[in-house]
Design an enzyme around this catalytic site. Sequence first.
Site, PDB file in Angstrom:
ATOM      1  CB  THR A 115      44.677  40.102  41.122  1.00  0.00           C
ATOM      2  OG1 THR A 115      45.708  40.920  40.537  1.00  0.00           O
ATOM      3  CG2 THR A 115      45.294  39.194  42.169  1.00  0.00           C
ATOM      4  CB  CYS A 116      39.441  38.935  41.545  1.00  0.00           C
ATOM      5  SG  CYS A 116      39.770  40.409  42.551  1.00  0.00           S
TER       6      CYS A 116
END
Length: 160
Positions: free
Chosen positions: A47-48
Amino acid sequence: MTIKVGDTLPAAQFKLVHDGIQDAGTDDVFKDRTVVLFAVPGAFTPTCSAKHLPGYVGHYEAFKARGVDVACLAVNDAFVMEAWGRQQNVPAGLMLIADGNADFTRALGLELDATGYGMGLRAKRFALLARNGEVVSLHVEAPGEFKVSSAEAMLAALGD
Protein backbone atom coordinates in the site's frame (compact mmCIF):
# COMPACT_ATOMS: atom_id res chain seq x y z
CA MET A 1 1.11 9.03 25.14
CA THR A 2 -0.07 9.80 21.61
CA ILE A 3 0.50 13.27 20.22
CA LYS A 4 -2.65 15.30 19.68
CA VAL A 5 -3.82 18.51 18.03
CA GLY A 6 -2.32 21.51 19.82
CA ASP A 7 0.81 19.64 20.94
CA THR A 8 4.30 20.60 19.86
CA LEU A 9 6.16 17.92 17.97
CA PRO A 10 8.75 16.25 20.23
CA ALA A 11 12.44 16.89 19.76
CA ALA A 12 14.06 13.93 18.04
CA GLN A 13 16.95 13.09 15.74
CA PHE A 14 16.68 11.08 12.52
CA LYS A 15 18.18 10.78 9.05
CA LEU A 16 16.78 13.10 6.42
CA VAL A 17 16.95 11.98 2.80
CA HIS A 18 16.86 15.33 1.03
CA ASP A 19 19.76 16.29 -1.23
CA GLY A 20 21.62 13.25 0.06
CA ILE A 21 21.48 11.70 3.52
CA GLN A 22 21.99 13.99 6.48
CA ASP A 23 21.52 14.04 10.22
CA ALA A 24 18.52 16.16 11.12
CA GLY A 25 16.09 16.86 13.89
CA THR A 26 12.59 18.06 14.45
CA ASP A 27 13.49 21.76 14.09
CA ASP A 28 15.28 21.13 10.78
CA VAL A 29 12.05 19.88 9.23
CA PHE A 30 9.30 21.76 11.07
CA LYS A 31 10.59 25.08 12.44
CA ASP A 32 9.09 28.13 10.69
CA ARG A 33 7.29 25.92 8.15
CA THR A 34 3.91 24.42 7.45
CA VAL A 35 4.45 20.71 6.84
CA VAL A 36 2.31 17.70 6.08
CA LEU A 37 4.04 14.71 7.62
CA PHE A 38 2.70 11.35 6.57
CA ALA A 39 3.96 8.03 7.86
CA VAL A 40 3.97 4.62 6.27
CA PRO A 41 4.57 1.26 7.95
CA GLY A 42 7.43 0.52 5.56
CA ALA A 43 9.19 1.50 2.38
CA PHE A 44 8.58 -0.91 -0.52
CA THR A 45 5.49 -2.40 1.16
CA PRO A 46 2.38 -2.81 -1.03
CA THR A 47 0.00 0.00 0.00
CA CYS A 48 2.84 2.37 0.81
CA SER A 49 4.42 1.91 -2.63
CA ALA A 50 1.28 1.60 -4.73
CA LYS A 51 -0.88 4.32 -3.13
CA HIS A 52 0.42 6.30 -0.17
CA LEU A 53 3.74 7.76 -1.37
CA PRO A 54 2.64 7.96 -5.05
CA GLY A 55 -0.35 10.08 -3.98
CA TYR A 56 1.92 12.64 -2.34
CA VAL A 57 4.34 12.54 -5.28
CA GLY A 58 1.44 13.15 -7.68
CA HIS A 59 0.00 16.01 -5.61
CA TYR A 60 3.31 17.49 -4.47
CA GLU A 61 2.90 20.67 -6.54
CA ALA A 62 -0.60 21.22 -5.14
CA PHE A 63 0.83 21.20 -1.61
CA LYS A 64 3.66 23.54 -2.63
CA ALA A 65 1.15 25.92 -4.23
CA ARG A 66 -0.54 26.15 -0.81
CA GLY A 67 2.79 26.86 0.89
CA VAL A 68 2.96 23.42 2.48
CA ASP A 69 6.07 21.26 2.60
CA VAL A 70 5.72 17.48 2.52
CA ALA A 71 7.66 14.85 4.48
CA CYS A 72 7.29 11.07 4.53
CA LEU A 73 8.32 9.10 7.63
CA ALA A 74 9.10 5.40 7.87
CA VAL A 75 10.89 3.22 10.38
CA ASN A 76 13.50 2.18 7.84
CA ASP A 77 17.15 3.01 7.46
CA ALA A 78 18.24 5.97 5.34
CA PHE A 79 19.64 3.79 2.55
CA VAL A 80 16.31 2.01 2.12
CA MET A 81 14.48 5.34 2.12
CA GLU A 82 16.91 6.76 -0.46
CA ALA A 83 16.45 3.74 -2.75
CA TRP A 84 12.65 3.87 -2.33
CA GLY A 85 12.67 7.57 -3.14
CA ARG A 86 14.57 6.91 -6.38
CA GLN A 87 12.28 4.02 -7.30
CA GLN A 88 9.19 6.16 -6.63
CA ASN A 89 10.52 9.25 -8.49
CA VAL A 90 10.16 11.41 -5.38
CA PRO A 91 10.63 15.09 -6.29
CA ALA A 92 13.68 16.82 -4.84
CA GLY A 93 11.65 18.89 -2.36
CA LEU A 94 9.67 16.04 -0.81
CA MET A 95 11.56 15.04 2.33
CA LEU A 96 11.99 11.43 3.35
CA ILE A 97 12.55 10.85 7.07
CA ALA A 98 14.34 7.64 7.99
CA ASP A 99 13.47 6.93 11.62
CA GLY A 100 15.58 3.78 11.74
CA ASN A 101 15.36 3.23 15.49
CA ALA A 102 11.76 4.53 15.73
CA ASP A 103 12.85 7.26 18.17
CA PHE A 104 10.65 9.95 16.59
CA THR A 105 7.79 7.49 16.01
CA ARG A 106 7.82 6.41 19.66
CA ALA A 107 8.04 10.04 20.82
CA LEU A 108 4.88 10.71 18.78
CA GLY A 109 3.19 7.71 20.41
CA LEU A 110 2.30 6.39 16.96
CA GLU A 111 4.27 3.16 16.89
CA LEU A 112 2.87 -0.07 15.49
CA ASP A 113 3.94 -3.49 16.72
CA ALA A 114 4.31 -5.40 13.45
CA THR A 115 6.31 -8.28 14.92
CA GLY A 116 3.50 -10.65 13.96
CA TYR A 117 4.33 -9.85 10.33
CA GLY A 118 8.10 -10.13 10.83
CA MET A 119 8.53 -6.35 10.55
CA GLY A 120 9.31 -5.38 14.15
CA LEU A 121 8.35 -1.95 15.43
CA ARG A 122 6.99 0.39 12.75
CA ALA A 123 4.99 3.60 12.43
CA LYS A 124 1.22 3.54 12.22
CA ARG A 125 -0.14 4.92 8.96
CA PHE A 126 -0.99 8.57 9.65
CA ALA A 127 -0.76 12.12 8.39
CA LEU A 128 -0.51 15.32 10.35
CA LEU A 129 -0.32 18.99 9.54
CA ALA A 130 2.12 21.03 11.63
CA ARG A 131 2.69 24.78 11.63
CA ASN A 132 6.01 25.79 13.16
CA GLY A 133 6.12 22.44 14.96
CA GLU A 134 2.60 22.58 16.40
CA VAL A 135 0.15 19.87 15.36
CA VAL A 136 -2.84 21.50 13.66
CA SER A 137 -4.53 18.31 12.48
CA LEU A 138 -3.88 14.60 12.95
CA HIS A 139 -5.33 11.72 10.95
CA VAL A 140 -4.46 8.20 12.14
CA GLU A 141 -5.64 5.24 10.09
CA ALA A 142 -7.49 2.33 11.63
CA PRO A 143 -5.54 -0.94 11.26
CA GLY A 144 -5.50 -2.05 7.63
CA GLU A 145 -7.14 1.16 6.38
CA PHE A 146 -5.95 3.77 3.90
CA LYS A 147 -8.39 6.67 3.85
CA VAL A 148 -7.70 9.63 6.15
CA SER A 149 -3.94 9.93 5.60
CA SER A 150 -3.94 10.05 1.80
CA ALA A 151 -2.69 13.08 -0.12
CA GLU A 152 -6.22 13.72 -1.34
CA ALA A 153 -7.62 13.66 2.20
CA MET A 154 -4.92 16.04 3.44
CA LEU A 155 -5.47 18.44 0.52
CA ALA A 156 -9.19 18.42 1.33
CA ALA A 157 -8.39 19.10 5.00
CA LEU A 158 -6.31 22.12 3.93
CA GLY A 159 -9.27 23.60 2.05
CA ASP A 160 -8.83 26.26 -0.60
